[in-house]
Design a protein around this motif. Structure first.
Motif, PDB file in Angstrom:
ATOM      1  N   SER A 131      27.491  59.576  28.213  1.00 49.01           N
ATOM      2  CA  SER A 131      27.255  58.123  27.793  1.00 49.01           C
ATOM      3  C   SER A 131      25.974  57.920  27.279  1.00 49.01           C
ATOM      4  CB  SER A 131      27.406  57.271  29.188  1.00 49.01           C
ATOM      5  OG  SER A 131      27.516  56.002  28.893  1.00 49.01           O
ATOM      6  N   PRO A 132      25.702  58.112  25.964  1.00 52.71           N
ATOM      7  CA  PRO A 132      24.730  57.911  25.128  1.00 52.71           C
ATOM      8  C   PRO A 132      23.830  56.554  25.424  1.00 52.71           C
ATOM      9  CG  PRO A 132      26.216  58.839  23.724  1.00 52.71           C
ATOM     10  CD  PRO A 132      26.927  58.291  24.866  1.00 52.71           C
ATOM     11  N   PRO A 133      22.682  56.452  25.740  1.00 55.84           N
ATOM     12  CA  PRO A 133      22.248  55.210  26.019  1.00 55.84           C
ATOM     13  C   PRO A 133      21.995  54.092  25.010  1.00 55.84           C
ATOM     14  CG  PRO A 133      20.513  56.932  25.442  1.00 55.84           C
ATOM     15  CD  PRO A 133      21.671  57.441  25.475  1.00 55.84           C
ATOM     16  N   ASP A 134      22.309  54.397  23.780  1.00 55.89           N
ATOM     17  CA  ASP A 134      22.359  53.377  22.532  1.00 55.89           C
ATOM     18  C   ASP A 134      24.013  52.795  22.470  1.00 55.89           C
ATOM     19  OD1 ASP A 134      23.315  55.698  21.633  1.00 55.89           O
ATOM     20  OD2 ASP A 134      22.364  55.310  19.682  1.00 55.89           O
ATOM     21  N   GLU A 135      24.739  53.281  23.461  1.00 58.17           N
ATOM     22  CA  GLU A 135      26.314  52.777  23.464  1.00 58.17           C
ATOM     23  C   GLU A 135      26.565  51.418  23.686  1.00 58.17           C
ATOM     24  OE1 GLU A 135      29.335  55.664  24.499  1.00 58.17           O
ATOM     25  OE2 GLU A 135      29.894  54.518  26.101  1.00 58.17           O
ATOM     26  N   LEU A 136      27.106  50.464  23.146  1.00 56.49           N
ATOM     27  CA  LEU A 136      27.361  49.159  23.733  1.00 56.49           C
ATOM     28  C   LEU A 136      28.091  49.239  24.889  1.00 56.49           C
ATOM     29  CD1 LEU A 136      28.745  47.479  20.393  1.00 56.49           C
ATOM     30  CD2 LEU A 136      26.499  47.448  20.959  1.00 56.49           C
ATOM     31  N   THR A 137      27.496  48.079  25.664  1.00 58.22           N
ATOM     32  CA  THR A 137      28.294  47.988  26.905  1.00 58.22           C
ATOM     33  C   THR A 137      29.651  47.407  26.702  1.00 58.22           C
ATOM     34  OG1 THR A 137      27.205  45.770  27.183  1.00 58.22           O
ATOM     35  CG2 THR A 137      25.963  47.445  27.979  1.00 58.22           C
ATOM     36  N   ASN A 138      30.352  47.042  27.884  1.00 54.60           N
ATOM     37  CA  ASN A 138      31.704  46.629  27.751  1.00 54.60           C
ATOM     38  C   ASN A 138      31.549  45.149  27.251  1.00 54.60           C
ATOM     39  OD1 ASN A 138      33.902  44.881  29.362  1.00 54.60           O
ATOM     40  ND2 ASN A 138      34.792  46.970  29.182  1.00 54.60           N
ATOM     41  N   ALA A 139      30.541  44.570  27.730  1.00 54.63           N
ATOM     42  CA  ALA A 139      30.510  43.103  27.306  1.00 54.63           C
ATOM     43  C   ALA A 139      29.801  42.886  25.980  1.00 54.63           C
ATOM     44  CB  ALA A 139      29.348  42.377  28.446  1.00 54.63           C
ATOM     45  N   GLU A 140      29.071  43.870  25.855  1.00 52.89           N
ATOM     46  CA  GLU A 140      28.603  43.934  24.004  1.00 52.89           C
ATOM     47  C   GLU A 140      29.682  44.198  23.280  1.00 52.89           C
ATOM     48  OE1 GLU A 140      23.791  44.989  24.618  1.00 52.89           O
ATOM     49  OE2 GLU A 140      25.339  46.821  24.772  1.00 52.89           O
ATOM     50  N   GLY A 141      30.559  45.210  23.611  1.00 51.54           N
ATOM     51  CA  GLY A 141      31.892  45.660  22.768  1.00 51.54           C
ATOM     52  C   GLY A 141      32.780  44.484  22.701  1.00 51.54           C
ATOM     53  N   LYS A 142      33.077  43.573  23.998  1.00 54.08           N
ATOM     54  CA  LYS A 142      33.807  42.374  23.800  1.00 54.08           C
ATOM     55  C   LYS A 142      33.209  41.180  22.800  1.00 54.08           C
ATOM     56  CE  LYS A 142      36.328  43.217  27.853  1.00 54.08           C
ATOM     57  NZ  LYS A 142      36.407  42.981  29.152  1.00 54.08           N
ATOM     58  N   ALA A 143      32.156  41.349  22.757  1.00 58.31           N
ATOM     59  CA  ALA A 143      31.490  40.342  21.966  1.00 58.31           C
ATOM     60  C   ALA A 143      31.609  40.753  20.230  1.00 58.31           C
ATOM     61  CB  ALA A 143      29.962  40.110  22.443  1.00 58.31           C
ATOM     62  N   LEU A 144      31.404  42.025  20.132  1.00 56.65           N
ATOM     63  CA  LEU A 144      31.599  42.550  18.943  1.00 56.65           C
ATOM     64  C   LEU A 144      33.051  42.075  18.327  1.00 56.65           C
ATOM     65  CD1 LEU A 144      30.763  44.140  16.261  1.00 56.65           C
ATOM     66  CD2 LEU A 144      31.382  46.199  17.658  1.00 56.65           C
ATOM     67  N   ILE A 145      34.146  42.484  19.471  1.00 53.12           N
ATOM     68  CA  ILE A 145      35.548  42.329  19.010  1.00 53.12           C
ATOM     69  C   ILE A 145      35.822  40.785  18.728  1.00 53.12           C
ATOM     70  CG2 ILE A 145      37.710  42.085  20.129  1.00 53.12           C
ATOM     71  CD1 ILE A 145      36.925  44.933  21.681  1.00 53.12           C
ATOM     72  N   ASP A 146      35.061  39.753  19.401  1.00 55.59           N
ATOM     73  CA  ASP A 146      35.294  38.438  19.197  1.00 55.59           C
ATOM     74  C   ASP A 146      34.624  38.082  17.832  1.00 55.59           C
ATOM     75  OD1 ASP A 146      36.172  37.857  21.692  1.00 55.59           O
ATOM     76  OD2 ASP A 146      33.990  37.411  22.631  1.00 55.59           O
ATOM     77  N   GLN A 147      33.312  38.801  17.208  1.00 57.87           N
ATOM     78  CA  GLN A 147      33.208  38.555  16.002  1.00 57.87           C
ATOM     79  C   GLN A 147      34.054  38.940  15.081  1.00 57.87           C
ATOM     80  OE1 GLN A 147      29.039  39.956  15.640  1.00 57.87           O
ATOM     81  NE2 GLN A 147      28.543  39.245  17.787  1.00 57.87           N
ATOM     82  N   ILE A 148      34.619  40.019  15.226  1.00 60.23           N
ATOM     83  CA  ILE A 148      35.540  40.709  14.231  1.00 60.23           C
ATOM     84  C   ILE A 148      37.065  39.690  14.193  1.00 60.23           C
ATOM     85  CG2 ILE A 148      37.166  42.605  14.013  1.00 60.23           C
ATOM     86  CD1 ILE A 148      34.325  43.187  13.199  1.00 60.23           C
ATOM     87  N   ALA A 149      37.255  39.314  15.330  1.00 64.48           N
ATOM     88  CA  ALA A 149      38.375  38.688  15.593  1.00 64.48           C
ATOM     89  C   ALA A 149      38.183  36.961  14.764  1.00 64.48           C
ATOM     90  CB  ALA A 149      38.982  38.219  16.739  1.00 64.48           C
ATOM     91  N   ALA A 150      36.968  36.476  14.828  1.00 66.68           N
ATOM     92  CA  ALA A 150      36.551  35.289  14.189  1.00 66.68           C
ATOM     93  C   ALA A 150      36.458  35.641  12.706  1.00 66.68           C
ATOM     94  CB  ALA A 150      35.160  34.905  14.825  1.00 66.68           C
TER      95      ALA A 150
END
Length: 105
Positions: free
Chosen positions: A44-63
């Motif tokens: 689990s590399p330290p610069d990997e997005l967290t679950n919450a950050e990943g969901k925020a990214l998905i929200d942006q992609i959906a928008a």
């Protein structure tokens, strides 16, 4: 000749404003990482997005209305919450594709 974003087969999307696809390297982890191709990577590399950050990214992609969102990596299936993130994206109307990155695996 009409601009590409006005062609009906494009589903009315304006690719001057919205990309056709987005790619997210969800993890660098890979069981097949060979030292000749890439150095071995931690689970689990330290610069990997967290679950919450990943969901925020998905929200942006959906928008943005991006038609295709590619999860890549290393091996995206090595990410423990990848199926949760796929479900979250699907619930937001985002079409997800999975592909390993051959440069890592």
């Amino acid at each position: 000749m009409q601009p590409m974003h006005n062609i009906p087969a494009r589903g009315g999307l304006n690719f001057d404003e919205t990309p056709f696809l987005a790619i997210w390297e969800v993890t660098q982890s890979c069981d097949l990482a060979a030292s000749i191709v890439a150095p071995p990577l931690s689970p689990s590399p330290p610069d990997e997005l967290t679950n919450a950050e990943g969901k925020a990214l998905i929200d942006q992609i959906a928008a943005m209305g991006v038609p295709i969102f590619v999860f890549t990596g290393g091996d995206p299936l090595k990410r423990a919450d990848v199926f949760e993130l796929i479900r979250y994206a699907a619930d937001k109307g985002v079409h997800v594709a999975l592909t390993p990155a051959p440069r890592r695996c």
